[in-house]
Design a protein around this motif. Structure first.
Motif, short mmCIF file in Angstrom:
data_model
loop_
_atom_site.label_atom_id
_atom_site.label_comp_id
_atom_site.label_asym_id
_atom_site.label_seq_id
_atom_site.Cartn_x
_atom_site.Cartn_y
_atom_site.Cartn_z
N LYS A 9 0.84 -1.19 0.00
CA LYS A 9 0.00 0.00 0.00
C LYS A 9 0.88 1.25 0.00
CE LYS A 9 -3.88 -2.00 2.62
NZ LYS A 9 -4.72 -1.84 3.83
N ASP A 66 -0.99 5.70 6.11
CA ASP A 66 -1.58 5.03 4.96
C ASP A 66 -2.20 6.06 4.01
OD1 ASP A 66 -3.01 3.47 3.17
OD2 ASP A 66 -3.74 2.08 4.69
N SER A 92 -3.70 5.17 1.12
CA SER A 92 -4.54 4.42 0.19
C SER A 92 -5.81 5.16 -0.21
CB SER A 92 -4.94 3.07 0.81
OG SER A 92 -3.81 2.28 1.03
N ASP A 137 -1.16 3.85 -5.57
CA ASP A 137 0.18 3.32 -5.36
C ASP A 137 1.17 4.47 -5.50
OD1 ASP A 137 2.22 1.50 -4.91
OD2 ASP A 137 1.62 0.13 -6.50
#
Length: 282
Positions: free
Chosen positions: A13, A25, A27, A32
């Motif tokens: 991730k 994170d 995401s 990507d």
């Protein structure tokens, strides 16, 4: 920014490193860390995100290479005078280019596999740059506009394959896991001068390489411009720029890696990576 990719191999991730060194994170904002992410506008958008608003990655999570598999992975040979001398080579008048395959890229702490038939496996600490947009026939004065950031690279090499098996260097440079990259992709705004960074490599805790990017023969903007005269570089491509002296093949007598050896590489501002050499298991 310090951009990362975290998670199991093949399921990484995107993330970033916050001011406290925690991985956050990304995401929800990008799929990507890849060519689509590394353009100036995309990076500017990511800089507006408050890291505290992002979920934390699991503690101790594996780090993958900080850029998804590049279309091209280009390397520069003999780009430090003392390294050229220690290997008995002429100092190049133009950059020496060779390929490392995109599937050699591995995480900064992943094991490095000792290839079948190898007996002269070597280490090379290098600064790599990652391309941020398509580059073709770029002038040197404009070249840094095409660089998204930098990362530590271990240009792992098998010297017998490279120089004793005839043909191109790629034979000894493109074995599986021979391109550890990371831990981070550090964007250009974080590094004041990429040509003045200390660099080092240890094997089993013993210092083997010390140097500085200040002693490169050909600079990063020169290299990008030069390469773009012969081929098109795409966003997300990686160019690793050569190594300072202290490689195993230059020692008297030569010293080479064996299974169980541990390499530790560090470049100022770009972080540290560590790999254990493991035997090929089929």
């Amino acid at each position: 920014m310090k951009l990362v990719r975290f998670g199991a191999i093949g399921a990484e991730k995107p993330g970033l490193v916050d001011a406290d060194g925690k991985i956050r994170d990304l995401s929800a904002h990008v799929a990507d860390i890849s060519g689509d992410t590394l353009g100036a506008e995309s990076l500017a958008r990511l800089r507006t995100i408050d890291p505290a608003s992002l979920p934390l990655a699991p503690e101790g999570v594996r780090l993958g290479a900080p850029v998804a598999r590049p279309w091209s992975f280009i390397a520069i040979g003999l780009n430090y005078v003392d390294h050229a001398k220690e290997t008995g080579q002429e100092i190049p008048s133009e950059p020496i280019l060779f390929n490392k395959l995109g599937n050699t890229v591995s995480g900064p702490f992943d094991d490095v596999i000792y290839p079948k038939g190898a007996n002269r496996m070597d280490w090379e600490v290098e600064i790599a740059f990652v391309v941020g947009k398509r580059a073709r026939y770029v002038e040197e004065k404009d070249a840094m506009d095409y660089v998204a950031g930098y990362a530590v690279c271990n240009d792992v090499s098998e010297r017998r394959f490279q120089s004793k098996r005839n043909g191109q260097w790629v034979k000894g440079k493109a074995c599986e896991t021979f391109g550890p990259l990371g831990p981070w992709l550090v964007t250009t705004d974080e590094i004041t001068d990429p040509h003045n960074l200390s660099m080092s490599l240890k094997v089993n805790g013993e210092l083997k390489q010390t140097g500085s990017t200040s002693t490169m023969i050909f600079s990063i903007p020169y290299l990008l411009s030069y390469i773009s005269q012969f081929m098109v570089l795409e966003a997300g491509d990686v160019v690793t720029t050569g190594t300072p002296p202290g490689v195993g093949c230059g020692m008297k007598p030569p010293q080479y890696l064996v299974a169980g050896d541990v390499m530790e590489l560090e470049i100022e501002g770009l972080g540290l990576q560590r790999q254990t050499v493991v035997p090929f298991t089929g």
